[in-house]
Design a protein around this motif. Sequence first.
Motif, short mmCIF file in Angstrom:
data_model
loop_
_atom_site.label_atom_id
_atom_site.label_comp_id
_atom_site.label_asym_id
_atom_site.label_seq_id
_atom_site.Cartn_x
_atom_site.Cartn_y
_atom_site.Cartn_z
N CYS A 84 29.90 -5.40 10.38
CA CYS A 84 29.66 -5.45 8.93
C CYS A 84 30.75 -4.63 8.24
O CYS A 84 31.39 -3.78 8.84
CB CYS A 84 28.26 -4.99 8.56
N ILE A 113 21.64 -3.71 7.53
CA ILE A 113 22.69 -4.65 7.14
C ILE A 113 23.09 -5.38 8.42
O ILE A 113 23.53 -4.76 9.39
CB ILE A 113 23.88 -3.93 6.50
N VAL A 119 29.48 -6.12 2.16
CA VAL A 119 28.87 -5.52 0.99
C VAL A 119 29.97 -5.23 -0.02
O VAL A 119 30.81 -4.36 0.21
CB VAL A 119 28.10 -4.23 1.35
N VAL A 131 19.45 -7.09 4.95
CA VAL A 131 20.54 -8.01 4.65
C VAL A 131 20.81 -8.82 5.92
O VAL A 131 21.19 -8.26 6.95
CB VAL A 131 21.81 -7.24 4.22
#
Length: 194
Positions: A84, A113, A119, A131
């Motif tokens: 991520c 996440i 993001v 997420v």
Amino acid sequence: MEEKKYFAHETAVIDPGCTIGEGCRIWHFSHIMTGAVLGPDCNIGQNVVISPGVVLGRNVKVQNNVSVYTGVVCGDDVFLGPSCVFTNVLNPRSAVNRRGEYLSTKVGEGATIGANATVVCGHDIGEWAFVGAGAVVVGDIPPYALVVGNPSRQIGWMSRAGYRLEFGADGVAVCPGTGDRYLLKDGKVIYEGK
């Protein structure tokens, strides 16, 4: 010489001037930069960058290949899935220095996440939000919300234990994993416990 109260693999780079909490584990080829703050019991996976000014709360899990850039603050028990990415400038250009324009991103306690999510900076992710993998976050996410897609959109609610919540006509949901009760009122989830 003071004894380290954390583990760092021999290939990790730990710059002077960062704060690393007791019980942290920092794995292969990761870089903790000056001014970063890691709370106790964090796990930093392989090939991770934690930039200056980043703050991670207690027991934050950062999986492999994650970039956490200046401006990000994570609460306790946050999970950052593999690969991520966070950003900190809305309109980057190589020829334009925008270091003074970094935007903040706050990730609330217990939030997840997913792998390969992005993001975009300047948005907050609420406590216990989830997420989904590959999502692109372009706005604030409410506490307990489940979001997926590009751009991300809310498709439901999640419990603190990571189970999907199904609210009845009375606005009550029970976590199938723990039996904890939640109330949906005025578009907000309230945790009620057992």
